[in-house]
Design an enzyme around this catalytic site. Structure first.
Site, PDB file in Angstrom:
ATOM      1  N   TRP A  84     -14.613   1.351   6.365  1.00 60.40           N
ATOM      2  CA  TRP A  84     -13.427   2.118   6.727  1.00 60.40           C
ATOM      3  C   TRP A  84     -13.898   3.196   7.669  1.00 60.40           C
ATOM      4  O   TRP A  84     -14.601   4.096   7.228  1.00 60.40           O
ATOM      5  CB  TRP A  84     -12.745   2.733   5.486  1.00 60.40           C
ATOM      6  CG  TRP A  84     -11.466   3.389   5.871  1.00 60.40           C
ATOM      7  CD1 TRP A  84     -11.252   4.723   6.112  1.00 60.40           C
ATOM      8  CD2 TRP A  84     -10.223   2.726   6.127  1.00 60.40           C
ATOM      9  NE1 TRP A  84      -9.965   4.928   6.490  1.00 60.40           N
ATOM     10  CE2 TRP A  84      -9.314   3.726   6.521  1.00 60.40           C
ATOM     11  CE3 TRP A  84      -9.804   1.403   6.090  1.00 60.40           C
ATOM     12  CZ2 TRP A  84      -7.996   3.423   6.873  1.00 60.40           C
ATOM     13  CZ3 TRP A  84      -8.499   1.122   6.423  1.00 60.40           C
ATOM     14  CH2 TRP A  84      -7.612   2.126   6.807  1.00 60.40           C
ATOM     15  N   ASN A 106      -3.201  -2.249  -2.699  1.00 67.22           N
ATOM     16  CA  ASN A 106      -4.357  -1.459  -2.313  1.00 67.22           C
ATOM     17  C   ASN A 106      -4.299  -0.103  -3.013  1.00 67.22           C
ATOM     18  O   ASN A 106      -3.303   0.620  -2.895  1.00 67.22           O
ATOM     19  CB  ASN A 106      -4.380  -1.230  -0.799  1.00 67.22           C
ATOM     20  CG  ASN A 106      -5.593  -0.428  -0.375  1.00 67.22           C
ATOM     21  OD1 ASN A 106      -6.708  -0.731  -0.777  1.00 67.22           O
ATOM     22  ND2 ASN A 106      -5.393   0.617   0.403  1.00 67.22           N
ATOM     23  N   GLU A 107      -5.341   0.222  -3.757  1.00 69.33           N
ATOM     24  CA  GLU A 107      -5.475   1.520  -4.428  1.00 69.33           C
ATOM     25  C   GLU A 107      -4.240   1.927  -5.238  1.00 69.33           C
ATOM     26  O   GLU A 107      -3.752   3.048  -5.115  1.00 69.33           O
ATOM     27  CB  GLU A 107      -5.836   2.615  -3.427  1.00 69.33           C
ATOM     28  CG  GLU A 107      -7.141   2.328  -2.704  1.00 69.33           C
ATOM     29  CD  GLU A 107      -7.685   3.537  -1.932  1.00 69.33           C
ATOM     30  OE1 GLU A 107      -6.905   4.453  -1.632  1.00 69.33           O
ATOM     31  OE2 GLU A 107      -8.898   3.548  -1.654  1.00 69.33           O
ATOM     32  N   PHE A 133     -12.602   8.671  10.269  1.00 67.88           N
ATOM     33  CA  PHE A 133     -13.482   7.686   9.631  1.00 67.88           C
ATOM     34  C   PHE A 133     -13.903   6.579  10.596  1.00 67.88           C
ATOM     35  O   PHE A 133     -14.632   5.673  10.217  1.00 67.88           O
ATOM     36  CB  PHE A 133     -12.752   7.014   8.460  1.00 67.88           C
ATOM     37  CG  PHE A 133     -12.713   7.802   7.168  1.00 67.88           C
ATOM     38  CD1 PHE A 133     -13.726   7.665   6.226  1.00 67.88           C
ATOM     39  CD2 PHE A 133     -11.663   8.661   6.882  1.00 67.88           C
ATOM     40  CE1 PHE A 133     -13.684   8.358   5.022  1.00 67.88           C
ATOM     41  CE2 PHE A 133     -11.618   9.360   5.681  1.00 67.88           C
ATOM     42  CZ  PHE A 133     -12.630   9.212   4.749  1.00 67.88           C
ATOM     43  N   TYR A 165     -16.484   5.211  -2.069  1.00 68.60           N
ATOM     44  CA  TYR A 165     -16.960   6.235  -1.131  1.00 68.60           C
ATOM     45  C   TYR A 165     -17.912   7.232  -1.769  1.00 68.60           C
ATOM     46  O   TYR A 165     -18.817   7.715  -1.129  1.00 68.60           O
ATOM     47  CB  TYR A 165     -15.773   7.046  -0.589  1.00 68.60           C
ATOM     48  CG  TYR A 165     -14.839   6.287   0.309  1.00 68.60           C
ATOM     49  CD1 TYR A 165     -15.017   6.299   1.694  1.00 68.60           C
ATOM     50  CD2 TYR A 165     -13.770   5.572  -0.207  1.00 68.60           C
ATOM     51  CE1 TYR A 165     -14.145   5.612   2.531  1.00 68.60           C
ATOM     52  CE2 TYR A 165     -12.901   4.884   0.624  1.00 68.60           C
ATOM     53  CZ  TYR A 165     -13.098   4.902   1.989  1.00 68.60           C
ATOM     54  OH  TYR A 165     -12.238   4.222   2.805  1.00 68.60           O
ATOM     55  N   GLU A 170     -13.632  -1.132   1.043  1.00 65.61           N
ATOM     56  CA  GLU A 170     -13.747   0.069   1.875  1.00 65.61           C
ATOM     57  C   GLU A 170     -15.019   0.802   1.495  1.00 65.61           C
ATOM     58  O   GLU A 170     -15.376   0.872   0.324  1.00 65.61           O
ATOM     59  CB  GLU A 170     -12.564   1.044   1.656  1.00 65.61           C
ATOM     60  CG  GLU A 170     -11.248   0.572   2.207  1.00 65.61           C
ATOM     61  CD  GLU A 170     -10.133   1.624   2.061  1.00 65.61           C
ATOM     62  OE1 GLU A 170     -10.424   2.834   1.964  1.00 65.61           O
ATOM     63  OE2 GLU A 170      -8.958   1.207   2.039  1.00 65.61           O
ATOM     64  N   HIS A 208       0.848  -1.171   0.000  1.00 64.52           N
ATOM     65  CA  HIS A 208       0.000   0.000   0.000  1.00 64.52           C
ATOM     66  C   HIS A 208       0.896   1.238   0.000  1.00 64.52           C
ATOM     67  O   HIS A 208       1.279   1.741   1.054  1.00 64.52           O
ATOM     68  CB  HIS A 208      -0.902  -0.019   1.243  1.00 64.52           C
ATOM     69  CG  HIS A 208      -1.916   1.076   1.247  1.00 64.52           C
ATOM     70  ND1 HIS A 208      -2.719   1.349   2.313  1.00 64.52           N
ATOM     71  CD2 HIS A 208      -2.258   1.970   0.301  1.00 64.52           C
ATOM     72  CE1 HIS A 208      -3.518   2.366   2.040  1.00 64.52           C
ATOM     73  NE2 HIS A 208      -3.260   2.763   0.831  1.00 64.52           N
ATOM     74  N   TRP A 229      -3.346   9.748   5.759  1.00 63.45           N
ATOM     75  CA  TRP A 229      -2.433  10.256   4.729  1.00 63.45           C
ATOM     76  C   TRP A 229      -2.228  11.756   4.838  1.00 63.45           C
ATOM     77  O   TRP A 229      -1.934  12.250   5.900  1.00 63.45           O
ATOM     78  CB  TRP A 229      -2.940   9.820   3.341  1.00 63.45           C
ATOM     79  CG  TRP A 229      -3.055   8.332   3.312  1.00 63.45           C
ATOM     80  CD1 TRP A 229      -4.189   7.587   3.492  1.00 63.45           C
ATOM     81  CD2 TRP A 229      -1.987   7.380   3.200  1.00 63.45           C
ATOM     82  NE1 TRP A 229      -3.867   6.242   3.469  1.00 63.45           N
ATOM     83  CE2 TRP A 229      -2.536   6.094   3.288  1.00 63.45           C
ATOM     84  CE3 TRP A 229      -0.604   7.524   2.999  1.00 63.45           C
ATOM     85  CZ2 TRP A 229      -1.768   4.942   3.196  1.00 63.45           C
ATOM     86  CZ3 TRP A 229       0.162   6.373   2.908  1.00 63.45           C
ATOM     87  CH2 TRP A 229      -0.432   5.106   3.012  1.00 63.45           C
TER      88      TRP A 229
END
Ligand SMILES: *[C@@H]1O[C@H](CO)[C@@H](O)[C@H](O)[C@H]1NC(C)=O
Ligand SMILES: *[C@@H]1O[C@H](CO)[C@@H](O)[C@H](O)[C@H]1NC(C)=O
Length: 378
Positions: free
Chosen positions: A331, A70-71, A347, A214, A285, A25, A339
């Site tokens: 999440w 991840n992402e 969250f 999201y 998430e 990640h 970040w």
């Protein structure tokens, strides 16, 4: 999660919690960045697969859900296209960096990343999967998009946005090549896979696709008409916004680009289902950010409860219509370090006092516990 995952594996083992482990990640050893530019070099493919194999070997008896990345779509964009995250590489007009090439490097980095996934997956299938009985997949940050105006140009821009943000990373792992929507725009700057690489991609396959969802945004075409800031998704030539005619697409949250648009869950899940022949999915998430750091204003998080109730209701509809969704993650369990936002947005289902590390359940934690224990709730 930023701490080493073995801590997580050890503490959850024995509590009946199944670990769902992400191998990478964003972070990369500085040594590999210095030695060959990490994702910009094909050498990363072998190094990543060594790392993956060490993890399969050491933890695969207890870990049955593996995510390679991840992402990756977020860190490729931020690291190599806009340059807002390390290694902060980019070029004009996509960003303002002292080195990098936004018209080339994002494609090279993604190419090496996709092949790193394929190599790791190949090792897993060959040596571990049968005896360990697990699954291996990838997790993508998945915004849903709606046309700003109901015009052919904006509808096409929606398809380009999905290709440049989602399918770029998943099409190669399912079909052995990049999305045609991207090839049309990027041409020969988009790398090609050799016959051997394509074979590896197709054999690697994905046991599941992880969808981090999201928000939903409007898309305005900037390819056939001009926009003031057309670089929301690089060469997709689109402008993304949550606002139209003075109204937001859904209620705003503490993340400026996250709006509450439950129908977006149907949009993204249906897209993945249709494009990838209903490959199993996990909603890896989904969550709601609060702006406050004061405990008194954090605990009664009714807006978070409403967010999850609405998104889950839509998700259950899509599942009834046949989407193979195997699981859902909120999440997140705890407020944590977000970040570039640091500790400023929260969250968590549990409030964390970052001085004492004391955890207090919010209303949403209680709601979720009851929701999970009730039968036939949705
Ligand atoms: C680019 O960054 C440099 C160094 O931080 C700064 O001096 C310059 O004003 C920036 N240019 C633009 C167009 O933002
Ligand atoms: C939560 O409680 C705080 C403090 O009592 C109050 O100011 C706020 O309006 C409440 N929020 C909700 C959503 O009920």
């Amino acid at each position: 999660m930023n701490y080493p995952f073995y801590v997580f594996v050890i503490c959850c083992f024995g509590q009946g919690i199944k670990p769902f482990v992400t191998l990478n990640h964003y972070d990369i050893p500085q040594l590999l960045e210095d030695r060959y530019g990490s994702w910009l070099s094909s050498e990363i493919q072998l190094d990543f697969s060594y790392f993956a194999q060490v993890c399969f070997e050491a933890f695969g008896d207890r870990v049955t859900y593996w995510t390679t990345f991840n992402e990756p779509n977020v860190f490729i964009y931020d690291g190599y296209l806009t340059g807002t995250y390390p290694p902060s590489r980019c070029s004009y007009p996509f960003g303002n960096c002292s080195y990098g090439d936004s018209a080339l490097e994002p494609y090279i980095a993604t190419h090496n990343l996709v092949l790193s996934h394929a190599t790791a997956a190949e090792i897993y299938r060959k040596y571990y999967q049968e005896k360990q009985g697990g699954m291996i997949g990838i997790v993508i940050s998945a915004t849903w998009f709606e046309p700003y105006d109901d015009t052919p140009a904006d509808r096409l821009a929606v398809q380009r946005s999905l290709a440049f943000s989602f399918a770029w990373f998943v099409d190669p792992l399912v079909y052995g090549d990049y999305p045609p929507e991207m090839r049309q725009v990027v041409g020969s700057r988009l790398p090609t896979f050799s016959v051997e690489e394509r074979k590896k991609l197709l054999e690697g396959k994905l046991d599941f696709i992880g969808v981090n969802h999201y928000t939903t945004l409007y898309v305005k075409d900037c390819m056939f008409s001009s926009c003031s800031s057309p670089y929301s998704l690089g060469e997709a030539s689109v402008y993304l916004t949550g606002e139209k005619d003075g109204a937001y697409i859904g209620e705003q949250t503490a993340m400026s680009v996250f709006f509450v648009v439950p129908r977006g869950m149907e949009g993204i899940v249906s897209y993945v289902k249709e494009r990838y022949n209903n490959t199993p999915m996990f909603i890896t998430e989904n969550g709601y950010a609060q702006p406050t750091s004061v405990i008194e204003d954090s605990l009664n998080d009714t807006k978070r409860i409403e967010y999850h109730e609405k998104y889950l209701a839509v998700l259950s509809e899509v599942v009834r219509k046949g989407a193979d969704v195997r699981g859902y993650f909120i999440w997140s369990l705890l407020d944590n370090f977000e970040w570039l936002h640091g500790y400023l947005i929260r969250f968590g289902l549990h409030y964390v006092d970052f001085q004492t590390l004391q955890r207090t359940p919010k209303w949403s934690a209680t709601w979720y516990k009851e929701f999970l224990c009730e039968d036939n709730k949705i």
